[in-house]
Enzyme design. Structure first.
Site: not given
Ligand SMILES: *Cc1c(COP(=O)(O)O)cnc(C)c1O
Length: 382
Positions: A181
């Site tokens: 992210k």
């Molecule tokens: C990455 C992501 C998540 C989940 O996040 P994690 O930290 O991996 O649990 C949820 N929603 C979207 C749209 C994502 O891209």
């Protein structure tokens, strides 16, 4: 191999983590937790932040903090990561899928109302690949039907809608700090909100719903979770937060260079950016029109891989997820989601790492053009 993403962590992160270790605050209490919560909430122009151990758990926590549960329905876009649907299912509520807009790939606001019933409690607005949802319309529908709006902003840190920071528009917004992210804590997430009630409830449920009444610490009035982030993760987060605008600018700059180099390639559909949004370009997402490009996106991905370029598929339509059969709901018969299907068939994202070099973007685009041309020449031969 040019990877799809690599995080950038360095000396500042190391220094903060070392400080957390040296001061012995290694669990979920310590100076970095609150600093990160307050700092990131400020970044989103929101009052409160509640750190969690992941984006997925922050969405579940948001739903639980809104008292959503058994007997309820939540509107979820059919084209997204599975997390929002999973989170709804954890609460005992049912996800109701709505197809997405072909251009922005976010929930189709013209198809939401037909899915609203007396059981609907909330709309999940998932900002896809950094492009914000049509928030004005979503808020309008939510107000009309007395629904809550949860933003899944895991892919849209720093993006903006009509000048407003993503995360500041719905009742509550959820972020992820997974390694790919915009900023990372390794694993981790955060729920942000302007609503003091949601904030208090989220903190309480995150921490096993330990009773706050005097003398009753281990008496539980609610079903709680342990979704706490550690001070070590928050230490990384604080250092990353200092660099967030730098990272965002790298993403945007890279996307614009990709756009420039790919704009005249017939059959390549560039990522969207509505005039009233700021796309954070979390991942550089393109679509391949097979007829015009000559080969399918699947073939393109295989050929790119042979040239040392990593890429990823778009999301698989949620209504077709095999695990949903376990709910005993038949999402496949009588419903169809042509846009999610089409996006899955056409879409891929290209390397979008924070240390991707201009020459690498040049090489990737050149390779895409060569693959198209090579295929054309081959077709002319036979
Ligand atoms: C990455 C992501 C998540 C989940 O996040 P994690 O930290 O991996 O649990 C949820 N929603 C979207 C749209 C994502 O891209």
């Amino acid at each position: 191999m040019i990877p799809v993403f690599t995080p950038l962590v360095g000396e500042e992160e190391l220094k903060n983590v070392a400080k957390a270790i040296k001061t012995n605050w290694i669990s979920s209490k310590g100076e970095f937790i609150e600093r990160f919560e307050q700092g990131f909430a400020n970044y989103c122009n929101v009052k409160y932040g509640v750190t969690t151990n992941g984006g997925n758990s922050s969405i579940h926590l948001a739903l639980a903090s809104l008292d959503i549960g058994k007997g309820d329905e939540v509107i979820v876009p059919n084209f997204t990561m599975m997390s929002p649907a999973f989170s709804v299912i954890y609460t005992g509520a049912i996800p109701v899928f709505v197809d997405v807009d072909e251009e922005t790939m976010t929930i189709d606001v013209n198809k939401i109302e037909e899915k609203i019933t007396s059981k609907t409690k909330a709309i999940m607005a998932v900002h896809i690949y950094g492009h914000p949802c049509e928030m004005d319309k979503i808020i309008e529908i939510a107000e009309k039907h007395n629904l809550k709006v949860i933003e899944d902003a895991a892919e849209a840190h720093g993006a903006e809608y009509k000048g407003k920071k993503i995360g500041s528009i719905g009742d509550v917004a959820c972020f992820s700090f997974y390694a790919n992210k915009l900023i990372t804590t390794g694993e981790g997430g955060m729920l942000v909100t302007n609503n003091p009630k949601i904030y208090e409830k989220a903190k309480y449920l995150r921490d096993l719903a330990l009773s706050q009444k005097p003398g009753e610490r281990f008496k539980h009035y609610d079903i709680g979770f342990n979704y706490r982030m550690t001070n070590l993760q928050a230490a990384i987060g604080c250092a990353q937060l200092e660099k967030i605008d730098k990272f965002l600018n790298i993403k945007i700059k890279n996307a614009l260079l990709y756009n420039l180099l790919l704009k005249n390639v017939e059959g390549v559909i560039l990522p969207p950016e509505k005039p009233y949004v700021k796309n954070s370009y979390w991942m550089y997402a393109i679509k391949i029109d097979e007829e015009k490009f000559g080969i399918s996106k699947k073939e393109l991905m295989e050929k790119l891989s042979k040239k040392g370029i990593d890429s990823r598929d778009f999301f698989f339509p949620l209504n077709k997820q095999p695990c949903l059969k376990k709910l005993g709901i038949d999402y496949q018969s009588g419903e169809n989601f042509p846009i999610s299907e089409k996006l899955f068939k056409q879409g891929l994202y290209l390397p979008s790492g924070l240390n991707l070099k201009e020459e690498e973007i040049g090489y990737i685009c050149k390779t895409i053009k060569e693959i198209k041309q090579g295929n054309q020449e081959f077709k002319n031969l036979i």
